[in-house]
Design a protein around this motif. Structure first.
Motif, PDB file in Angstrom:
ATOM      1  N   LEU A 222      -6.378  -6.506  -6.324  1.00 59.07           N
ATOM      2  CA  LEU A 222      -6.254  -5.410  -5.370  1.00 59.07           C
ATOM      3  C   LEU A 222      -4.884  -5.399  -4.696  1.00 59.07           C
ATOM      4  N   SER A 223      -4.408  -6.537  -4.240  1.00 56.89           N
ATOM      5  CA  SER A 223      -3.113  -6.573  -3.555  1.00 56.89           C
ATOM      6  C   SER A 223      -1.983  -6.168  -4.490  1.00 56.89           C
ATOM      7  N   GLN A 224      -2.058  -6.594  -5.746  1.00 53.60           N
ATOM      8  CA  GLN A 224      -1.021  -6.245  -6.708  1.00 53.60           C
ATOM      9  C   GLN A 224      -1.025  -4.745  -6.998  1.00 53.60           C
ATOM     10  N   MET A 225      -2.231  -4.165  -7.084  1.00 51.26           N
ATOM     11  CA  MET A 225      -2.307  -2.733  -7.381  1.00 51.26           C
ATOM     12  C   MET A 225      -1.814  -1.898  -6.206  1.00 51.26           C
ATOM     13  N   LEU A 226      -2.122  -2.332  -4.975  1.00 54.27           N
ATOM     14  CA  LEU A 226      -1.618  -1.609  -3.804  1.00 54.27           C
ATOM     15  C   LEU A 226      -0.096  -1.671  -3.741  1.00 54.27           C
ATOM     16  N   ALA A 227       0.462  -2.812  -4.100  1.00 56.97           N
ATOM     17  CA  ALA A 227       1.920  -2.915  -4.152  1.00 56.97           C
ATOM     18  C   ALA A 227       2.486  -2.004  -5.228  1.00 56.97           C
ATOM     19  N   ARG A 228       1.800  -1.927  -6.365  1.00 54.86           N
ATOM     20  CA  ARG A 228       2.236  -1.040  -7.449  1.00 54.86           C
ATOM     21  C   ARG A 228       2.234   0.419  -7.004  1.00 54.86           C
ATOM     22  N   ALA A 229       1.296   0.787  -6.108  1.00 50.61           N
ATOM     23  CA  ALA A 229       1.195   2.164  -5.621  1.00 50.61           C
ATOM     24  C   ALA A 229       2.122   2.440  -4.442  1.00 50.61           C
ATOM     25  N   GLY A 230       2.988   1.490  -4.103  1.00 56.84           N
ATOM     26  CA  GLY A 230       3.964   1.720  -3.043  1.00 56.84           C
ATOM     27  C   GLY A 230       3.548   1.237  -1.676  1.00 56.84           C
ATOM     28  N   GLY A 231       2.467   0.465  -1.601  1.00 54.04           N
ATOM     29  CA  GLY A 231       2.019  -0.025  -0.298  1.00 54.04           C
ATOM     30  C   GLY A 231       1.342   1.057   0.520  1.00 54.04           C
ATOM     31  N   VAL A 232       0.954   0.716   1.746  1.00 50.51           N
ATOM     32  CA  VAL A 232       0.248   1.670   2.604  1.00 50.51           C
ATOM     33  C   VAL A 232       1.251   2.503   3.390  1.00 50.51           C
ATOM     34  N   ALA A 233       0.862   3.741   3.682  1.00 51.32           N
ATOM     35  CA  ALA A 233       1.746   4.680   4.379  1.00 51.32           C
ATOM     36  C   ALA A 233       1.335   4.900   5.826  1.00 51.32           C
ATOM     37  N   VAL A 234       0.442   4.054   6.351  1.00 50.03           N
ATOM     38  CA  VAL A 234       0.049   4.112   7.757  1.00 50.03           C
ATOM     39  C   VAL A 234       0.284   2.739   8.367  1.00 50.03           C
ATOM     40  N   GLU A 235       0.100   2.637   9.679  1.00 47.47           N
ATOM     41  CA  GLU A 235       0.275   1.364  10.359  1.00 47.47           C
ATOM     42  C   GLU A 235      -0.626   0.306   9.721  1.00 47.47           C
ATOM     43  N   PRO A 236      -0.062  -0.773   9.175  1.00 48.20           N
ATOM     44  CA  PRO A 236      -0.899  -1.768   8.478  1.00 48.20           C
ATOM     45  C   PRO A 236      -2.034  -2.320   9.328  1.00 48.20           C
ATOM     46  N   GLU A 237      -1.844  -2.411  10.643  1.00 47.74           N
ATOM     47  CA  GLU A 237      -2.866  -2.975  11.521  1.00 47.74           C
ATOM     48  C   GLU A 237      -4.169  -2.176  11.486  1.00 47.74           C
ATOM     49  N   ILE A 238      -4.071  -0.855  11.280  1.00 49.98           N
ATOM     50  CA  ILE A 238      -5.272  -0.010  11.292  1.00 49.98           C
ATOM     51  C   ILE A 238      -5.537   0.620   9.929  1.00 49.98           C
ATOM     52  N   ALA A 239      -4.903   0.094   8.879  1.00 45.80           N
ATOM     53  CA  ALA A 239      -5.149   0.605   7.526  1.00 45.80           C
ATOM     54  C   ALA A 239      -6.421  -0.025   6.972  1.00 45.80           C
ATOM     55  N   ARG A 240      -7.274   0.812   6.433  1.00 44.28           N
ATOM     56  CA  ARG A 240      -8.567   0.360   5.904  1.00 44.28           C
ATOM     57  C   ARG A 240      -8.629   0.678   4.415  1.00 44.28           C
ATOM     58  N   VAL A 241      -9.039  -0.302   3.615  1.00 41.70           N
ATOM     59  CA  VAL A 241      -9.068  -0.160   2.162  1.00 41.70           C
ATOM     60  C   VAL A 241     -10.525  -0.153   1.700  1.00 41.70           C
ATOM     61  N   THR A 242     -10.886   0.876   0.939  1.00 41.30           N
ATOM     62  CA  THR A 242     -12.241   0.999   0.395  1.00 41.30           C
ATOM     63  C   THR A 242     -12.164   0.980  -1.121  1.00 41.30           C
ATOM     64  N   VAL A 243     -12.970   0.141  -1.745  1.00 40.23           N
ATOM     65  CA  VAL A 243     -13.026   0.065  -3.204  1.00 40.23           C
ATOM     66  C   VAL A 243     -14.431   0.461  -3.644  1.00 40.23           C
ATOM     67  N   SER A 244     -14.504   1.445  -4.535  1.00 40.05           N
ATOM     68  CA  SER A 244     -15.788   1.897  -5.072  1.00 40.05           C
ATOM     69  C   SER A 244     -15.869   1.493  -6.544  1.00 40.05           C
ATOM     70  N   ARG A 245     -16.979   0.860  -6.900  1.00 43.00           N
ATOM     71  CA  ARG A 245     -17.180   0.396  -8.280  1.00 43.00           C
ATOM     72  C   ARG A 245     -18.629   0.644  -8.659  1.00 43.00           C
ATOM     73  N   GLY A 246     -18.833   1.583  -9.551  1.00 47.94           N
ATOM     74  CA  GLY A 246     -20.201   1.924  -9.908  1.00 47.94           C
ATOM     75  C   GLY A 246     -20.948   2.430  -8.692  1.00 47.94           C
ATOM     76  N   GLY A 247     -22.070   1.812  -8.366  1.00 44.58           N
ATOM     77  CA  GLY A 247     -22.827   2.208  -7.186  1.00 44.58           C
ATOM     78  C   GLY A 247     -22.544   1.362  -5.970  1.00 44.58           C
ATOM     79  N   HIS A 248     -21.507   0.535  -6.018  1.00 45.30           N
ATOM     80  CA  HIS A 248     -21.195  -0.366  -4.910  1.00 45.30           C
ATOM     81  C   HIS A 248     -19.881   0.042  -4.251  1.00 45.30           C
TER      82      HIS A 248
END
Length: 378
Positions: free
Chosen positions: A191-217
């Protein structure tokens, strides 16, 4: 003596007028401290009114934690060398004869770029035919092609490269540098490598929330926690990654510096920080003994707070008296949660002052009108 009685009578009349004026409903920012206590279940109301103590803080300040379930945590890294349907391969073939099968005359190698693995998992190579690629490594595909071409040209040399393709991919959207669909390759298997590949987060890192959806989870984690070993999960083809700013907020009402819906500016926020975030208590209006936090608490938490069995979500009003010994510490340790309402009551003298102002203003208006009428009659 008569003059003194007259002054006393006028004073009593004035107080009566003030009380009557206050009872008539002067403007105010909300209910009084006493009116909120009247809504307690002890007064036949429907809310539990609790004074904040260390015990209350230890129970009520438990916030839901973010994190990934075992379905995410137990997944191992994808073997980046395994070819999948939709991947793109690059082939380079060398032949040791001047008149080769594939190599142009005068050259010693031919390059086949962007050989697409079809939906069934096969590729087609001239003179080698249809070859099963999906499920094999590039090296195994190299061996198969070499064997098939070896029957037609002496000692061919084959190189197979896995290019970025559409086989094992994830989508990254939201507040990132570059949204898109990305292949899972050797450098982007977590996950961290893919986020770096996508250019990192574009909001304040302190309040950035990451959601991963996989199948029904679905799993959620704070961006700052992604880099903890247990949260840097291995990705799977088809994962959907959403990055967004924290959407939590609380509402501030009453005798505060501002009355508004206030977004969270950090992962956690205390009652003291919430009050400071809206400009603090209004020194001309606020009652520091009447700071209330209104919340709908789950059944389990409310039962711990009140020590009795309950059914369903309960209305709870937490009372902070900032003038009590350790009152500021209690407020500092009380955690505000999403959807809370922070309400500060007005001090009792404020309503009294409003009544006096309204009464004297009305009397002045009456006096002015009487004088004007008298002047007209002269």
């Amino acid at each position: 003596m008569t003059a003194r009685r007259l002054r006393l009578t006028r004073g009593v009349a004035l107080l009566a007028a003030v009380a009557l004026t206050a009872a008539c409903g002067l403007p105010r920012s909300g209910p009084t401290r006493g009116e909120i206590f009247d809504g307690s279940v002890l007064q036949q109301g429907d809310a539990f009114v609790l004074v904040v103590t260390d015990r209350v803080n230890s129970i009520a300040s438990v916030a839901p934690a973010l994190g990934f379930s075992s379905e995410f945590l137990n997944a191992g890294l994808v073997g980046s060398d395994i070819i999948n349907p939709g991947d793109t391969l690059g082939l380079t073939i060398w032949e040791n004869v001047s008149d080769g099968l594939l190599v142009p005359t005068g050259q010693n190698a031919t390059v086949l770029d962007e050989v697409q693995v079809d939906g069934a998992g096969f590729i087609f190579v001239p003179y080698a035919g249809r070859i099963r690629a999906a499920g094999n490594t590039p090296d195994r595909i190299r061996q198969i092609i070499t064997e098939r071409l070896g029957d037609q040209t002496p000692d061919p040399q084959v190189q197979v490269r896995r290019l970025a393709g559409d086989g094992a991919t994830v989508s990254v959207v939201g507040a990132v540098g570059t949204q898109g669909v990305y292949a899972i390759e050797r450098p982007t298997r977590t996950l961290s490598q893919m986020l770096a590949r996508a250019g990192g987060v574009a909001v304040e890192p302190e309040i950035a929330r990451v959601t991963v959806s996989r199948g029904g989870h679905t799993g959620d984690v704070w961006f700052s926690d992604v880099y903890a070993a247990q949260n840097d999960i291995a990705l799977r083809s088809g994962d959907r990654i959403l990055v967004e700013a924290d959407t939590r907020s609380f509402t501030a009402l009453g005798a505060t510096g501002a009355q508004s819906r206030v977004p969270f500016e950090s992962q956690t926020i205390s009652a003291i920080e919430a009050i400071a975030q809206v400009g603090g208590l209004n020194p001309a209006l606020a009652d520091p003994t009447g700071v209330f936090i209104l919340r709908n608490e789950p059944e389990a938490i409310t039962e711990q707070l009140v020590g009795e069995e309950l059914t369903g979500t309960q209305r709870v009003v937490y009372v902070l008296d900032l003038t009590r010994p350790n009152g500021l510490f209690f407020a500092r340790d009380f955690a505000i949660r999403d959807g809370d309402t922070v309400y500060v009551t007005e001090a009792p003298f404020t309503q009294f002052n409003k009544a006096i102002s309204a009464l004297t203003g009305s009397l002045n208006s009456v006096g002015a009108a009487t004088n004007a009428a008298a002047n007209v009659g002269q």
